[in-house]
Design a protein around this motif. Structure first.
Motif, PDB file in Angstrom:
ATOM      1  N   LEU A  37      47.707  49.430  25.344  1.00  0.00           N
ATOM      2  CA  LEU A  37      47.328  49.403  26.752  1.00  0.00           C
ATOM      3  C   LEU A  37      46.410  50.573  27.065  1.00  0.00           C
ATOM      4  O   LEU A  37      46.791  51.734  26.902  1.00  0.00           O
ATOM      5  CB  LEU A  37      48.575  49.482  27.640  1.00  0.00           C
ATOM      6  N   ALA A  39      45.337  52.112  30.036  1.00  0.00           N
ATOM      7  CA  ALA A  39      45.751  52.089  31.436  1.00  0.00           C
ATOM      8  C   ALA A  39      44.876  53.025  32.256  1.00  0.00           C
ATOM      9  O   ALA A  39      44.836  54.232  32.005  1.00  0.00           O
ATOM     10  CB  ALA A  39      47.215  52.497  31.553  1.00  0.00           C
ATOM     11  N   ALA A  80      48.668  40.954  26.306  1.00  0.00           N
ATOM     12  CA  ALA A  80      48.894  41.718  27.533  1.00  0.00           C
ATOM     13  C   ALA A  80      50.381  41.902  27.786  1.00  0.00           C
ATOM     14  O   ALA A  80      50.831  42.996  28.162  1.00  0.00           O
ATOM     15  CB  ALA A  80      48.235  41.018  28.716  1.00  0.00           C
ATOM     16  N   LEU A  84      52.187  45.639  27.877  1.00  0.00           N
ATOM     17  CA  LEU A  84      52.933  46.089  29.056  1.00  0.00           C
ATOM     18  C   LEU A  84      54.411  46.271  28.745  1.00  0.00           C
ATOM     19  O   LEU A  84      55.054  47.183  29.274  1.00  0.00           O
ATOM     20  CB  LEU A  84      52.737  45.099  30.199  1.00  0.00           C
ATOM     21  N   ARG A  95      55.771  46.822  34.924  1.00  0.00           N
ATOM     22  CA  ARG A  95      54.816  45.733  34.729  1.00  0.00           C
ATOM     23  C   ARG A  95      54.119  45.351  36.040  1.00  0.00           C
ATOM     24  O   ARG A  95      52.918  45.073  36.050  1.00  0.00           O
ATOM     25  CB  ARG A  95      55.552  44.519  34.154  1.00  0.00           C
ATOM     26  N   ALA A  98      50.818  47.071  37.156  1.00  0.00           N
ATOM     27  CA  ALA A  98      49.607  46.922  36.353  1.00  0.00           C
ATOM     28  C   ALA A  98      48.869  45.636  36.697  1.00  0.00           C
ATOM     29  O   ALA A  98      49.473  44.571  36.855  1.00  0.00           O
ATOM     30  CB  ALA A  98      49.969  46.936  34.869  1.00  0.00           C
ATOM     31  N   ASP A  99      47.560  45.736  36.796  1.00  0.00           N
ATOM     32  CA  ASP A  99      46.684  44.589  37.016  1.00  0.00           C
ATOM     33  C   ASP A  99      45.736  44.503  35.823  1.00  0.00           C
ATOM     34  O   ASP A  99      44.825  45.328  35.681  1.00  0.00           O
ATOM     35  CB  ASP A  99      45.900  44.764  38.322  1.00  0.00           C
ATOM     36  N   VAL A 100      45.985  43.544  34.940  1.00  0.00           N
ATOM     37  CA  VAL A 100      45.177  43.419  33.725  1.00  0.00           C
ATOM     38  C   VAL A 100      43.767  42.961  34.082  1.00  0.00           C
ATOM     39  O   VAL A 100      43.581  41.932  34.743  1.00  0.00           O
ATOM     40  CB  VAL A 100      45.831  42.433  32.732  1.00  0.00           C
ATOM     41  N   LEU A 101      42.770  43.740  33.611  1.00  0.00           N
ATOM     42  CA  LEU A 101      41.371  43.436  33.896  1.00  0.00           C
ATOM     43  C   LEU A 101      40.726  42.594  32.807  1.00  0.00           C
ATOM     44  O   LEU A 101      39.798  41.829  33.069  1.00  0.00           O
ATOM     45  CB  LEU A 101      40.580  44.740  34.051  1.00  0.00           C
ATOM     46  N   ALA A 120      43.894  47.708  31.873  1.00  0.00           N
ATOM     47  CA  ALA A 120      44.533  47.393  33.154  1.00  0.00           C
ATOM     48  C   ALA A 120      44.400  48.551  34.130  1.00  0.00           C
ATOM     49  O   ALA A 120      44.350  49.715  33.725  1.00  0.00           O
ATOM     50  CB  ALA A 120      46.018  47.075  32.944  1.00  0.00           C
TER      51      ALA A 120
END
Length: 199
Positions: A37, A39, A80, A84, A95, A98-101, A120
């Motif tokens: 990740l 982050a 993903a 996370l 979890r 977090a906003d996964v990009l 994310a």
């Protein structure tokens, strides 16, 4: 972040994989799927990138700086989910924070790990807490530092008679090198400062 991939890359045939540094002949060993990740932690008006320092009691890569992450388990829905899950286990990252990009291209290591970097945005509800069984320390590096070309130098080490090189980043007493530094540099060059997809 339009330079990110919308989905994780599938694993190609093992014969088509080229490792970052060949440590030994892996024979017919099946590559191990893993996820990390990257982050981007919201802090004030900017972002920091989250890193961990692995516990010195661990058998592999003890004491080294790493992104949260690990093997993708059979029950994990995708890369993903695995990244996370590991981040939650290692530093108590929730979890839902977090906003996964998107995803970066895979990274294949000389130790036979097929790594999918997951990027994310994280807006943490609580401080990150290292799991003492896995992590000795957790720290963040400002995004501006990672964008700055002057933050990077070269790490050199001799392993089994061969010189190994990677990028290196020194930050507040932490030395980032090897796979983690190389992934950080790829993130800088291809996502933060590189041309966007289709340009």
């Amino acid at each position: 972040m339009t330079r990110l991939l919308p989905a994780a890359e599938p694993m190609p045939d093992a014969a088509d994989l080229v490792a970052d540094f060949v440590i030994s002949d892996l024979g017919n060993a099946v590559p191990v799927p893993a996820a990390v990740l990257i982050a981007l932690v919201k802090r004030g008006m900017g972002y920091n990138v989250l890193y961990t320092e692995r516990a010195t009691a661990l058998r592999k890569h003890s004491g080294q700086v790493a992104f949260p992450g690990g093997r993708i388990d059979p029950e994990d829905q995708d890369a993903a989910y695995a990244a996370l899950r590991e981040a939650n286990e290692e530093v108590a990252l929730h979890r839902d924070d977090a906003d996964v990009l998107g995803y970066m291209p895979y990274y294949y290591t000389g130790t036979n790990y097929f790594i999918t970097p997951v990027v994310a945005i994280v807006d943490p509800r609580a401080p990150f807490v290292p799991n003492p069984g896995e992590v000795d320390d957790v720290f963040e590096v400002p995004l501006e530092t990672l964008i700055d070309e002057n933050s990077y130098s070269t790490f050199r080490a001799v392993f089994r008679g061969k010189e190994r090189q990677s990028w290196q980043i020194d930050h507040n007493g932490h030395r980032i090198w090897g796979i983690t530094a190389n992934l950080t540099r790829r993130f800088r060059d291809s996502v933060l400062t590189g041309p966007s997809n289709g340009s």
